[in-house]
Design a protein around this motif. Structure first.
Motif, mmCIF file in Angstrom:
data_model
loop_
_atom_site.group_PDB
_atom_site.id
_atom_site.type_symbol
_atom_site.label_atom_id
_atom_site.label_comp_id
_atom_site.label_asym_id
_atom_site.label_seq_id
_atom_site.Cartn_x
_atom_site.Cartn_y
_atom_site.Cartn_z
ATOM 1 N N THR A 1 15.624 -31.723 19.036
ATOM 2 C CA THR A 1 14.811 -30.745 18.300
ATOM 3 C C THR A 1 15.469 -30.006 17.483
ATOM 4 N N VAL A 2 16.867 -29.568 17.490
ATOM 5 C CA VAL A 2 17.696 -28.856 16.572
ATOM 6 C C VAL A 2 17.828 -29.721 15.359
ATOM 7 N N LEU B 1 11.790 -22.365 21.167
ATOM 8 C CA LEU B 1 11.427 -23.245 19.772
ATOM 9 C C LEU B 1 11.720 -22.222 18.676
ATOM 10 N N MET C 1 18.628 -20.009 27.774
ATOM 11 C CA MET C 1 18.645 -21.082 28.553
ATOM 12 C C MET C 1 19.788 -21.498 29.447
ATOM 13 N N LEU D 1 18.119 -21.043 14.549
ATOM 14 C CA LEU D 1 19.517 -21.521 14.552
ATOM 15 C C LEU D 1 19.419 -22.776 13.316
ATOM 16 N N SER D 2 18.352 -23.434 13.326
ATOM 17 C CA SER D 2 18.355 -24.356 11.967
ATOM 18 C C SER D 2 18.444 -23.581 10.632
ATOM 19 N N VAL E 1 10.010 -31.268 18.952
ATOM 20 C CA VAL E 1 9.488 -30.312 19.684
ATOM 21 C C VAL E 1 8.748 -30.804 21.043
ATOM 22 N N PHE F 1 16.906 -30.962 23.617
ATOM 23 C CA PHE F 1 17.250 -29.733 22.881
ATOM 24 C C PHE F 1 17.661 -30.166 21.455
ATOM 25 N N PHE G 1 11.036 -32.085 23.751
ATOM 26 C CA PHE G 1 11.851 -31.091 24.485
ATOM 27 C C PHE G 1 10.994 -30.371 25.405
ATOM 28 N N VAL H 1 15.216 -22.401 18.113
ATOM 29 C CA VAL H 1 15.593 -23.420 17.349
ATOM 30 C C VAL H 1 15.467 -23.364 15.664
#
Lengths: 136, 460
Positions: free
Chosen positions: B281-282, A109, A31, A115-116, B309, B278, B312, A112
């Motif tokens: 979403t996280v 996605l 990004m 990361l989560s 989701v 973003f 974003f 994400v």
């Protein structure tokens, strides 16, 4: 060796910092700083690939390998679409832009989700692109 | 439910869903008018169908936000609503005024409607999304002020939480920025300038605060994660939203006659606008991942994750796609904008309102969660609507790219209407995706009436 992890219900980021950094670099590469963040991720991987914490090894390996495959998938096929279709062909743009946006968004996605999982101190495997099992 | 006065949220939610159905029906009509130009003409011309489609969206989302606030604030403030009667009175005023406005659009020529409703006293009509007659606009201000009075008083007399403060900030911002709809300078550049202060600073500013607060509230309830953890995320999200969104308004100043430096400011700050989405979403994934219990309302959890989701993708990715000035020079006002608008509104605001409705409605009906069969149908509705919207967006994006090429890039550019003829395939596919969305919406409606199985009783 058993590793103590902070309570995920009380801490904002209970996962191991290096695993979180790996997933963050994966996303930054997509990004904000493509290329530079990838280099930082490779350095992080080389430095910590034998870390005692299996969670750190898991996230480093998943992000680095997915970064390589994802990058190849994104760049080669996009370039291929334009080379085959030609820059003067509107359909190259229709298919090329949609392809790039779709794959790029999908990688973000998945990042994400990774990361989560890292933040919460859990393992993660990137579907299709991530290595099937972690060694060592 | 914990407080009796939360029940006033129910009529707001029902009205919101009813108007949502109307919005989608007009969307389908318009989608067909793109293909069959004189479909339903002269009864419902395209410009009227479009106005009804977008105005219904705004009005039902406002109903949703107000319902959400009436439900959330008593629980957050740990006290009954200051005046449930005022909330119910304002509901009927808003509903009748909204319905009369839509009927006016459909039955009276727009210029006659303008004459009838005092547009010659203060000209505010005729601008996209703000087409409402003057008296409707005044009505909106009265209703929103009464609503804010009620909500603010409730917060002031009870517990102050970060969630309710962010919600209040968003709702007050919504009211304050709407006031610019009354300012309509003759100079077209200045007119556009302030018009965006309503439109942009709503959807890419204060509405994001409302959205973040709604999402935080539902995530606290369905995950059991500590409030402090969620509040920290909330602070990050609203900071990102305001830092990027306010100066990001500049991406609307590129070609309206504003100074050229806005191309830099607008490009840079709006390129950062995906960040709050973003973060959301996280945030949503994170909280659901670390939940301490499986909440019986699985449908609400699904809507919450979906909001993160889709917001974003729609607001973030599809916004970025055409936000840089050199790109926007070609794509401005094309079907790419329509693609972005559809997915962003659905992902960010439609879904967050459906999230809170999904969470609150069963409780308002006396149970923690709907019966299993109802939830399964609601989850079908989620997937049909969401996949339908993804396809609508993809087909409109494809149409937009082709449109830009044929109309603006090609060595032998086509006229607007000649280009439209070349996009028919995508318009047909978009219409079918719209039908899929509508089927999802019907499933959603039916899910409210499905009985059977065991409903989880509400906590005392």
């Amino acid at each position: 060796m058993s590793l103590e992890r902070p309570d995920p219900l009380k801490h904002v980021m209970p996962g191991p910092p290096i695993a979180i950094a790996a997933e963050a670099l994966f996303l930054i590469n997509l990004m904000l700083l493509p290329g530079l963040a990838f280099l930082a991720l490779v350095v992080l991987y080389l430095k910590h690939r034998n870390d005692a914490d299996p969670l750190v090894r898991n996230h480093l390996r998943q992000t680095t390998i997915t970064c390589v495959w994802g990058g190849l998938l994104l760049v080669t096929i996009s370039v291929g679409i334009f080379l085959l279709g030609g820059f003067d062909n509107p359909w190259s743009w229709v298919i090329g832009v949609l392809y790039f946006t779709f794959v790029h968004s999908a990688l973000i996605l998945l990042g994400v989700a990774g990361l989560s999982r890292a933040i919460n101190g859990r393992t993660w495997r990137y579907p299709i692109l991530g290595p099937r099992e972690d060694h060592g | 439910m914990q407080y009796k006065s939360q029940a006033v949220a129910m009529p707001y939610f029902i009205a919101a869903i009813g108007l949502f159905v109307g919005q989608i029906i007009f969307g389908l009509i318009m989608g067909l008018q793109y293909i069959i130009g004189d479909f339903l003409f002269p009864a419902i011309p395209f410009n009227i169908a479009r106005m009804v489609h977008t105005n219904l969206l705004i009005v039902w989302l406002l109903f949703g936000f107000m319902g959400a606030a009436y439900y959330m604030v008593p629980e957050e403030a740990e006290t009954e609503l200051a005046s449930p009667k005022l909330a119910l009175g304002l509901f009927w005023i808003f509903l009748v005024a909204g319905a009369l406005t839509i009927v006016g659009y459909l039955l009276v020529p727009y210029e006659t409607l303008a004459e009838m409703t005092g547009n010659n006293i203060l000209a505010t009509m005729g601008r996209e999304f703000l087409e409402q007659p003057l008296i409707t606009k005044v009505g909106i201000v009265v209703v929103v002020l009464g609503f804010l009075f009620n909500i603010s008083l409730t917060v002031l007399k009870g517990r102050k939480t970060a969630v309710s403060m962010v919600l209040l900030l968003g709702l007050w911002g919504l009211a304050i920025f709407f006031l610019f709809s009354f300012y309509n300078p003759d100079n077209l550049v200045r007119d556009k300038f302030y018009w965006w202060w309503v439109v942009h600073l709503w959807v890419e500013g204060v509405w994001e605060l409302i959205m973040a607060a709604l999402l935080a509230f539902v995530l606290i309830k369905v995950t059991g994660v500590d409030r402090e953890v969620i509040e920290k995320w909330l602070y990050v999200i609203i900071t990102l939203a305001l830092v990027t969104g306010i100066i990001g308004t500049g991406h609307h100043y590129f070609w309206i006659g504003a100074p050229e430096y806005w191309q830099w400011w607008g490009s840079i700050f709006s390129a950062l606008e995906p960040l709050p989405f973003f973060a959301m979403t996280v945030f949503a994934f994170n909280m659901v991942n670390r939940r301490r219990r499986e909440h019986p309302n699985k449908a609400a959890v699904l809507w919450a994750l979906g909001t993160g989701v889709m917001a974003f993708l729609g607001a973030g990715v599809w916004g970025f796609l055409h936000t840089l000035a050199p790109v926007n020079y070609f794509t401005h006002g094309s079907q790419i904008t329509a693609a972005h608008g559809h997915m962003a509104f659905y992902g960010a605001y439609v879904m967050v309102v459906l999230t809170i409705i999904s969470y609150a409605m069963p409780i308002l009906r006396g149970r923690a969660a709907n019966p299993e069969r109802a939830q399964v149908l609601e989850m079908w509705a989620f997937w049909l609507m969401t996949v339908g919207m993804v396809f609508i967006t993809l087909f409109l994006t494809a149409a937009g790219i082709l449109q830009v090429w044929l109309q603006r890039v090609s060595d032998t550019p086509m006229s607007y209407m000649a280009t439209q003829d070349q996009l028919m395939l995508f318009y047909w596919m978009r219409e079918w995706a719209g039908v899929m969305f509508f089927v999802g919406l019907l499933c959603y409606l039916v899910s409210f009436f499905v009985k059977g199985g065991t409903a989880t009783p509400a906590r005392a």
